[in-house]
Design a protein around this motif. Sequence first.
Motif, PDB file in Angstrom:
ATOM      1  N   THR A 108       0.837  -1.204   0.000  1.00  0.00           N
ATOM      2  CA  THR A 108       0.000   0.000   0.000  1.00  0.00           C
ATOM      3  C   THR A 108       0.870   1.251   0.000  1.00  0.00           C
ATOM      4  N   ASN A 137      -2.824  -4.115  -6.028  1.00  0.00           N
ATOM      5  CA  ASN A 137      -3.991  -4.436  -5.217  1.00  0.00           C
ATOM      6  C   ASN A 137      -4.207  -5.947  -5.124  1.00  0.00           C
ATOM      7  N   ARG A 140      -1.913  -7.237  -2.586  1.00  0.00           N
ATOM      8  CA  ARG A 140      -2.447  -6.935  -1.252  1.00  0.00           C
ATOM      9  C   ARG A 140      -3.560  -7.902  -0.877  1.00  0.00           C
TER      10      ARG A 140
END
Length: 158
Positions: A108, A137, A140
């Motif tokens: 992030t 993303n 993540r």
Amino acid sequence: MDSRLTETLTETLTVVTALGCGLVAGVFFAFSGFVLAGLDRLPGEQAGAAMQQINVTAVRAPLMVALFGTALGAVLVAALAVHRWTPTASPWLLAGALLYLIGAVGVTIAGNVPLNDALAAGTRTWEQYRGPWTLANQVRTLTSLAAAGCLTVALRAG
């Protein structure tokens, strides 16, 4: 501190942290799964503007508490894993904590936030932004989910 109380606190912290990892993984999954697809239905300039507004509202208590509260839990779980090392649970606790801290928080900070800043500054268009942001993303999402899994395994192994 009584060893049974310490064990109960460690288990509780691990459960709460695993749930936080799962919650954050779900938020990230939603972005990759349908938010970005919805934004792609707009012209690039509108999609970029909409994402900028999402980014502004994301930096508020609900997501920040989930993201960084879980990070605090992961740090504490890692410290307890090292301090009270057991060959069955500690490797899983440490793996889960590191997956979350590096894969969710680290990506992030090093990946998604600079891309968000570039989009807001106008140095990246939606078309230049979407691919790298989605890849970061997805990392993540997967690492947060894997972290929740590792912490859950640690509970069974402990």
